[in-house]
Design a protein around this motif. Structure first.
Motif, short mmCIF file in Angstrom:
data_model
loop_
_atom_site.label_atom_id
_atom_site.label_comp_id
_atom_site.label_asym_id
_atom_site.label_seq_id
_atom_site.Cartn_x
_atom_site.Cartn_y
_atom_site.Cartn_z
N ALA A 151 0.81 -1.23 0.00
CA ALA A 151 0.00 0.00 0.00
C ALA A 151 0.84 1.27 0.00
CB ALA A 151 -0.94 0.00 1.21
N GLN A 152 1.95 1.28 0.71
CA GLN A 152 2.72 2.50 0.88
C GLN A 152 3.88 2.66 -0.10
OE1 GLN A 152 1.85 5.00 2.81
NE2 GLN A 152 0.10 3.86 3.56
N VAL A 153 4.33 1.56 -0.71
CA VAL A 153 5.48 1.65 -1.61
C VAL A 153 5.09 1.28 -3.04
CG1 VAL A 153 7.80 0.79 -2.09
CG2 VAL A 153 7.09 1.15 0.28
N PHE A 154 4.60 0.06 -3.22
CA PHE A 154 4.38 -0.41 -4.58
C PHE A 154 3.18 0.22 -5.28
CE2 PHE A 154 6.78 -4.07 -2.73
CZ PHE A 154 7.95 -3.81 -3.42
N TRP A 160 2.53 6.13 -10.16
CA TRP A 160 3.46 7.08 -10.75
C TRP A 160 3.92 6.59 -12.13
CZ3 TRP A 160 8.44 7.00 -12.56
CH2 TRP A 160 9.02 8.24 -12.82
N SER A 161 4.25 5.31 -12.23
CA SER A 161 4.75 4.80 -13.51
C SER A 161 3.67 4.83 -14.58
CB SER A 161 5.30 3.39 -13.37
OG SER A 161 4.27 2.46 -13.11
N SER A 165 4.41 6.97 -17.91
CA SER A 165 4.91 5.95 -18.85
C SER A 165 5.31 6.56 -20.19
CB SER A 165 3.87 4.86 -19.05
OG SER A 165 2.68 5.39 -19.60
N GLU A 166 4.59 7.57 -20.64
CA GLU A 166 4.95 8.21 -21.91
C GLU A 166 6.31 8.89 -21.82
OE1 GLU A 166 2.56 11.11 -24.24
OE2 GLU A 166 1.00 9.59 -23.88
N ALA A 167 6.54 9.59 -20.73
CA ALA A 167 7.82 10.28 -20.55
C ALA A 167 8.98 9.31 -20.42
CB ALA A 167 7.76 11.17 -19.32
N LEU A 168 8.69 8.12 -19.91
CA LEU A 168 9.73 7.11 -19.75
C LEU A 168 9.98 6.32 -21.04
CD1 LEU A 168 8.69 5.72 -16.25
CD2 LEU A 168 10.63 7.20 -16.76
#
Length: 171
Positions: A151-154, A160-161, A165-168
């Protein structure tokens, strides 16, 4: 007042039930339109929150220590800053010999992180206690820790990803 007084009873089960009752009453008040009354009760010293939590968190009975974690979670929405200052006590409870206390303490630390994520001490306690709980000898504590890490990390990383995703350069 009578319920708070029963939190100091000689019988551990009575102490635990009384502490759970106080937590339940505060939770009910904060969820209703009486949140101002809950805040007034807590800030006026009618319910000595810090003393009650600290005393019961170090109680010899594991049932009472577990109830102290629930009490912590119940007062957190009303008294974030005052209660967050005592989050260090949960560090010791995350290492408790009792499985039920460790699970409750991990849950209370997670609740504190959600409510007071801006507080450096709360984040430190989460990192130093919840992350290691994923290697606990008891499977139920591991499961609680893994749920918290997810819940807090993944989950935030995944969100965020997806938004970046487009920018990456991935899709």
């Amino acid at each position: 007042k009578a319920l708070v007084a029963r939190c100091g009873d000689a019988v551990p089960t009575v102490r635990a039930k009384a502490l759970s009752g106080v937590a339940g009453a505060l939770t009910s008040l904060t969820r209703s339109r009486e949140a101002a009354l809950a805040h007034e009760l807590l800030t006026a010293g009618v319910i000595p929150v810090t003393a009650l939590f600290l005393t019961r968190a170090t109680d010899p009975s594991p049932v009472v220590r577990r109830s102290a974690c629930s009490f912590f979670e119940a007062v957190l929405p009303v008294l974030k800053d005052e209660v967050a200052a005592e989050v260090g006590v949960l560090s010791k409870l995350c290492l408790d010999e009792s499985v039920m206390v460790r699970k409750a303490a991990v849950g209370a630390v997670c609740t504190a992180l959600e409510a007071c994520g801006h507080d450096w001490e709360v984040r430190r306690v989460w990192v130093t206690n919840v992350l290691p709980s994923v290697t606990d000898v008891e499977a139920s504590v591991v499961e609680k820790g893994l749920d918290a890490v997810h819940a807090q990390v993944f989950r935030p990383l995944d969100a965020w990803s997806r938004t970046h995703s487009e920018a990456l350069g991935t899709s």
